[in-house]
Design a protein around this motif. Structure first.
Motif, PDB file in Angstrom:
ATOM      1  N   SER A 146      -3.495  13.083 -13.934  1.00 35.63           N
ATOM      2  CA  SER A 146      -4.846  12.637 -13.595  1.00 35.63           C
ATOM      3  C   SER A 146      -4.959  11.119 -13.624  1.00 35.63           C
ATOM      4  O   SER A 146      -5.506  10.497 -12.694  1.00 35.63           O
ATOM      5  CB  SER A 146      -5.856  13.259 -14.555  1.00 35.63           C
ATOM      6  N   GLU A 147      -4.446  10.491 -14.661  1.00 33.38           N
ATOM      7  CA  GLU A 147      -4.552   9.038 -14.784  1.00 33.38           C
ATOM      8  C   GLU A 147      -3.775   8.341 -13.683  1.00 33.38           C
ATOM      9  O   GLU A 147      -4.237   7.326 -13.121  1.00 33.38           O
ATOM     10  CB  GLU A 147      -4.051   8.596 -16.160  1.00 33.38           C
ATOM     11  N   VAL A 148      -2.608   8.872 -13.331  1.00 31.31           N
ATOM     12  CA  VAL A 148      -1.803   8.274 -12.263  1.00 31.31           C
ATOM     13  C   VAL A 148      -2.542   8.363 -10.933  1.00 31.31           C
ATOM     14  O   VAL A 148      -2.560   7.400 -10.145  1.00 31.31           O
ATOM     15  CB  VAL A 148      -0.431   8.967 -12.164  1.00 31.31           C
ATOM     16  N   GLY A 149      -3.164   9.504 -10.680  1.00 28.32           N
ATOM     17  CA  GLY A 149      -3.930   9.646  -9.454  1.00 28.32           C
ATOM     18  C   GLY A 149      -5.075   8.655  -9.374  1.00 28.32           C
ATOM     19  O   GLY A 149      -5.305   8.025  -8.333  1.00 28.32           O
ATOM     20  N   GLY A 150      -5.800   8.481 -10.468  1.00 28.10           N
ATOM     21  CA  GLY A 150      -6.886   7.515 -10.494  1.00 28.10           C
ATOM     22  C   GLY A 150      -6.401   6.093 -10.290  1.00 28.10           C
ATOM     23  O   GLY A 150      -7.025   5.296  -9.583  1.00 28.10           O
ATOM     24  N   TRP A 151      -5.267   5.764 -10.920  1.00 26.69           N
ATOM     25  CA  TRP A 151      -4.662   4.438 -10.729  1.00 26.69           C
ATOM     26  C   TRP A 151      -4.288   4.209  -9.269  1.00 26.69           C
ATOM     27  O   TRP A 151      -4.557   3.146  -8.702  1.00 26.69           O
ATOM     28  CB  TRP A 151      -3.426   4.315 -11.620  1.00 26.69           C
ATOM     29  N   ALA A 152      -3.679   5.215  -8.635  1.00 27.49           N
ATOM     30  CA  ALA A 152      -3.265   5.083  -7.243  1.00 27.49           C
ATOM     31  C   ALA A 152      -4.465   4.869  -6.326  1.00 27.49           C
ATOM     32  O   ALA A 152      -4.429   4.039  -5.408  1.00 27.49           O
ATOM     33  CB  ALA A 152      -2.473   6.314  -6.809  1.00 27.49           C
ATOM     34  N   MET A 192       0.808  -1.216   0.000  1.00 29.67           N
ATOM     35  CA  MET A 192       0.000   0.000   0.000  1.00 29.67           C
ATOM     36  C   MET A 192       0.841   1.267   0.000  1.00 29.67           C
ATOM     37  O   MET A 192       0.417   2.309  -0.499  1.00 29.67           O
ATOM     38  CB  MET A 192      -0.958   0.009   1.200  1.00 29.67           C
ATOM     39  N   ALA A 193       2.050   1.209   0.547  1.00 30.03           N
ATOM     40  CA  ALA A 193       2.893   2.402   0.619  1.00 30.03           C
ATOM     41  C   ALA A 193       3.177   2.999  -0.751  1.00 30.03           C
ATOM     42  O   ALA A 193       3.314   4.224  -0.880  1.00 30.03           O
ATOM     43  CB  ALA A 193       4.210   2.070   1.319  1.00 30.03           C
ATOM     44  N   VAL A 194       3.253   2.165  -1.777  1.00 31.41           N
ATOM     45  CA  VAL A 194       3.635   2.666  -3.108  1.00 31.41           C
ATOM     46  C   VAL A 194       2.526   3.502  -3.740  1.00 31.41           C
ATOM     47  O   VAL A 194       2.748   4.670  -4.088  1.00 31.41           O
ATOM     48  CB  VAL A 194       4.079   1.511  -4.019  1.00 31.41           C
ATOM     49  N   PRO A 195       1.298   2.983  -3.919  1.00 32.94           N
ATOM     50  CA  PRO A 195       0.259   3.856  -4.472  1.00 32.94           C
ATOM     51  C   PRO A 195      -0.087   5.026  -3.565  1.00 32.94           C
ATOM     52  O   PRO A 195      -0.466   6.098  -4.058  1.00 32.94           O
ATOM     53  CB  PRO A 195      -0.938   2.916  -4.670  1.00 32.94           C
ATOM     54  N   MET A 196       0.047   4.837  -2.258  1.00 36.45           N
ATOM     55  CA  MET A 196      -0.169   5.967  -1.347  1.00 36.45           C
ATOM     56  C   MET A 196       0.771   7.115  -1.662  1.00 36.45           C
ATOM     57  O   MET A 196       0.368   8.281  -1.736  1.00 36.45           O
ATOM     58  CB  MET A 196       0.035   5.530   0.105  1.00 36.45           C
ATOM     59  N   MET A 197       2.046   6.798  -1.840  1.00 40.04           N
ATOM     60  CA  MET A 197       3.020   7.851  -2.108  1.00 40.04           C
ATOM     61  C   MET A 197       2.764   8.499  -3.459  1.00 40.04           C
ATOM     62  O   MET A 197       2.897   9.714  -3.612  1.00 40.04           O
ATOM     63  CB  MET A 197       4.449   7.311  -2.053  1.00 40.04           C
ATOM     64  N   LEU A 198       2.384   7.709  -4.452  1.00 38.72           N
ATOM     65  CA  LEU A 198       2.096   8.310  -5.750  1.00 38.72           C
ATOM     66  C   LEU A 198       0.885   9.235  -5.669  1.00 38.72           C
ATOM     67  O   LEU A 198       0.888  10.314  -6.274  1.00 38.72           O
ATOM     68  CB  LEU A 198       1.885   7.223  -6.810  1.00 38.72           C
ATOM     69  N   LEU A 199      -0.141   8.848  -4.914  1.00 38.98           N
ATOM     70  CA  LEU A 199      -1.294   9.731  -4.752  1.00 38.98           C
ATOM     71  C   LEU A 199      -0.895  11.001  -4.023  1.00 38.98           C
ATOM     72  O   LEU A 199      -1.315  12.107  -4.398  1.00 38.98           O
ATOM     73  CB  LEU A 199      -2.411   9.006  -3.993  1.00 38.98           C
ATOM     74  N   CYS A 200      -0.062  10.879  -3.006  1.00 33.23           N
ATOM     75  CA  CYS A 200       0.434  12.049  -2.274  1.00 33.23           C
ATOM     76  C   CYS A 200       1.180  12.996  -3.208  1.00 33.23           C
ATOM     77  O   CYS A 200       0.984  14.219  -3.168  1.00 33.23           O
ATOM     78  CB  CYS A 200       1.328  11.596  -1.129  1.00 33.23           C
ATOM     79  N   LEU A 201       2.021  12.442  -4.073  1.00 30.02           N
ATOM     80  CA  LEU A 201       2.797  13.274  -4.997  1.00 30.02           C
ATOM     81  C   LEU A 201       1.898  13.942  -6.035  1.00 30.02           C
ATOM     82  O   LEU A 201       2.107  15.110  -6.382  1.00 30.02           O
ATOM     83  CB  LEU A 201       3.862  12.431  -5.693  1.00 30.02           C
ATOM     84  N   VAL A 202       0.916  13.212  -6.531  1.00 26.84           N
ATOM     85  CA  VAL A 202      -0.017  13.818  -7.482  1.00 26.84           C
ATOM     86  C   VAL A 202      -0.735  14.997  -6.838  1.00 26.84           C
ATOM     87  O   VAL A 202      -0.868  16.076  -7.443  1.00 26.84           O
ATOM     88  CB  VAL A 202      -1.028  12.769  -7.992  1.00 26.84           C
ATOM     89  N   GLN A 203      -1.172  14.815  -5.592  1.00 25.06           N
ATOM     90  CA  GLN A 203      -1.876  15.902  -4.907  1.00 25.06           C
ATOM     91  C   GLN A 203      -0.961  17.092  -4.666  1.00 25.06           C
ATOM     92  O   GLN A 203      -1.400  18.246  -4.721  1.00 25.06           O
ATOM     93  CB  GLN A 203      -2.469  15.368  -3.598  1.00 25.06           C
ATOM     94  N   GLN A 204       0.304  16.837  -4.404  1.00 22.04           N
ATOM     95  CA  GLN A 204       1.271  17.925  -4.244  1.00 22.04           C
ATOM     96  C   GLN A 204       1.459  18.685  -5.559  1.00 22.04           C
ATOM     97  O   GLN A 204       1.390  19.917  -5.606  1.00 22.04           O
ATOM     98  CB  GLN A 204       2.615  17.356  -3.789  1.00 22.04           C
ATOM     99  N   LEU A 205       1.692  17.951  -6.637  1.00 21.37           N
ATOM    100  CA  LEU A 205       2.022  18.581  -7.905  1.00 21.37           C
ATOM    101  C   LEU A 205       0.835  19.300  -8.540  1.00 21.37           C
ATOM    102  O   LEU A 205       1.004  20.312  -9.221  1.00 21.37           O
ATOM    103  CB  LEU A 205       2.574  17.533  -8.873  1.00 21.37           C
ATOM    104  N   GLU A 206      -0.375  18.796  -8.327  1.00 22.46           N
ATOM    105  CA  GLU A 206      -1.542  19.379  -8.986  1.00 22.46           C
ATOM    106  C   GLU A 206      -2.157  20.535  -8.208  1.00 22.46           C
ATOM    107  O   GLU A 206      -3.079  21.179  -8.701  1.00 22.46           O
ATOM    108  CB  GLU A 206      -2.601  18.303  -9.226  1.00 22.46           C
ATOM    109  N   GLU A 207      -1.653  20.827  -7.005  1.00 16.80           N
ATOM    110  CA  GLU A 207      -2.229  21.904  -6.204  1.00 16.80           C
ATOM    111  C   GLU A 207      -2.159  23.232  -6.960  1.00 16.80           C
ATOM    112  O   GLU A 207      -1.074  23.711  -7.305  1.00 16.80           O
ATOM    113  CB  GLU A 207      -1.480  22.026  -4.872  1.00 16.80           C
ATOM    114  N   ALA A 208      -3.323  23.811  -7.217  1.00 16.59           N
ATOM    115  CA  ALA A 208      -3.424  25.105  -7.913  1.00 16.59           C
ATOM    116  C   ALA A 208      -2.652  25.107  -9.233  1.00 16.59           C
ATOM    117  O   ALA A 208      -2.112  26.126  -9.645  1.00 16.59           O
ATOM    118  CB  ALA A 208      -2.936  26.238  -7.013  1.00 16.59           C
ATOM    119  N   ASP A 209      -2.583  23.962  -9.887  1.00  9.99           N
ATOM    120  CA  ASP A 209      -1.820  23.845 -11.135  1.00  9.99           C
ATOM    121  C   ASP A 209      -2.605  22.945 -12.091  1.00  9.99           C
ATOM    122  O   ASP A 209      -2.489  21.716 -12.054  1.00  9.99           O
ATOM    123  CB  ASP A 209      -0.438  23.269 -10.861  1.00  9.99           C
TER     124      ASP A 209
END
Length: 404
Positions: free
Chosen positions: A202-208, A177-194
């Motif tokens: 978007s696709e990576v976030g959905g996959w995670a 679980m740590a792996v998709p969790m971290m990818l979702l965390c990174l997607v949320q970081q990178l997409e903030e106000a961007d």
């Protein structure tokens, strides 16, 4: 909810955040080589000069995020230290020219000591670089973040060979679980106000999100840390392993995604399946606090520290239940926040004399290790929790004032 109680919590959390950050600002800066010392004893003395890359990245993120978003931390010395930490990472974190693989441990002056066959040093490199870009506007930091993120995605979803983990004959393919969790965390970081980053990832976030939900097993009655790559329960200790703090953290990651994408069913799964269920399974009914590890069938976990009360699961629970309450206004969620809050602030985690929290308590709630930082604990979980809870309580107080 009583506005006075919300304000009392907010004020106490705000003061604790100030004490915590003062500890790191006073004791952790390496003025000679850049970066941060994280192996600090109770009073802040350095007991080991090695530098852990993931903790360097976490501290850069923390400094830059507070500098950017809370006015009282908009201070030159915080930004200067954050930039110095980021430049130290750029110079030294990658183990060789032409590779994006990062070391796990560095000497004080930046020579690689140890490499882990995981993605976590690299993940916190991304978080650090993205926040540096946001506070400085320097494009080189954004480029570092995006290029590293794309390499992480390639390692996870296409070709893991650069991680140095050979495929052994007895290895069972596992979704940890740590792996998709971290990818979702990174997607949320990178997409903030961007918006552009939101589209790109978007696709990576959905996959995670889909991968994380596979860990809700046994007809939705248990969150397991490891499952097979086809979403089935694994045999043995690996398959029965539970990490209540991790599951609760996954819950608030999922809740943020659900709120952003207006997905009420995912919100329900995040709160009921990941947060509340994991809390109920992990809470020590005799002494209070969250166990570190459990076996879903009630066998004794193999981890020697299974019954310790560690700092970080409690920080995740504070964030999760306050976030969930702010979205739903369900009073039972605020009651769980209060339960964790009272344990944290009445037991031994906090240290008003020196600042920061002790990280490791015995099952009974006594300090087991009096260090404030080490290979796994740095300037991240405690300040992130206090920062996020302060913002959530400010939001709730605003809603109370406006008469919601």
């Amino acid at each position: 909810m009583d506005q006075q109680q919300l304000r009392l919590w907010r004020d106490q959390i705000q003061q604790e955040l100030d004490r915590t950050m003062d500890f790191w600002l006073r004791h952790s800066h390496d003025q000679e080589y850049g970066g941060f010392f994280t192996c600090l004893d109770r009073g802040g003395a350095v007991y080991d000069e090695v530098k852990y890359v993931w903790l360097q990245g976490r501290q850069v993120w923390t400094y830059c995020r507070l500098y950017r978003t809370l006015p009282r931390f908009h201070r030159p010395e915080i930004l200067i230290a954050g930039i110095a930490g980021g430049e130290f990472l750029i110079r030294h974190a990658k183990v060789s020219a032409g590779s994006w693989k990062c070391a796990f441990v560095l000497t004080r002056d930046g020579r690689a000591v140890k490499v882990q066959r995981t993605i976590f040093s690299e993940c916190f490199y991304v978080m650090a670089m993205d926040e540096l870009w946001r506070v400085t506007g320097q494009q080189k930091y954004r480029e570092e973040a995006v290029e590293m993120m794309d390499e992480i995605i390639r390692w996870v979803r296409q070709d893991p060979s650069e991680l140095g983990r050979p495929a052994l004959r007895g290895t069972v393919p596992t979704n940890a679980m740590a792996v998709p969790m971290m990818l979702l965390c990174l997607v949320q970081q990178l997409e903030e106000a961007d918006e552009a980053m939101g589209v790109k990832y978007s696709e990576v976030g959905g996959w995670a999100v889909q991968q994380i939900q596979q860990h809700l097993q046994r007809s939705g009655k248990a969150v397991l840390e490891n499952v097979s790559t086809d979403a089935r329960e694994l045999p043995g200790c690996l398959g029965r392993h539970q990490n209540p703090g991790h599951a609760i953290e996954a819950g608030w990651f999922l809740l943020r995604h659900a709120v952003k994408h207006q997905d009420p069913e995912l919100s329900r799964v995040a709160i009921d399946g990941f947060m509340m269920q994991s809390f109920q399974a992990g809470w020590d009914q005799e002494h209070g606090g969250l166990f570190s590890f459990l076996d879903v069938d009630g066998h004794c976990p193999t981890q020697l520290e299974w019954n310790m009360k560690m700092w970080w699961p409690h920080t995740e629970a504070l964030i999760a239940f306050l976030m969930a309450y702010s979205e739903t206004h369900d009073p039972k969620l605020l009651q769980l926040f209060q339960k964790v809050f009272e344990f944290v602030f009445s037991k031994q985690f906090t240290d008003p004399e020196h600042g920061e929290w002790f990280g490791y308590l015995s099952q009974e709630g006594k300090v087991a290790l009096n260090i404030k930082g080490g290979p796994f604990k740095g300037c991240f979980h405690v300040p992130r929790c206090l920062y996020m809870c302060e913002l959530l309580l400010d939001k709730l107080l605003g809603e109370e004032v406006s008469g919601r």
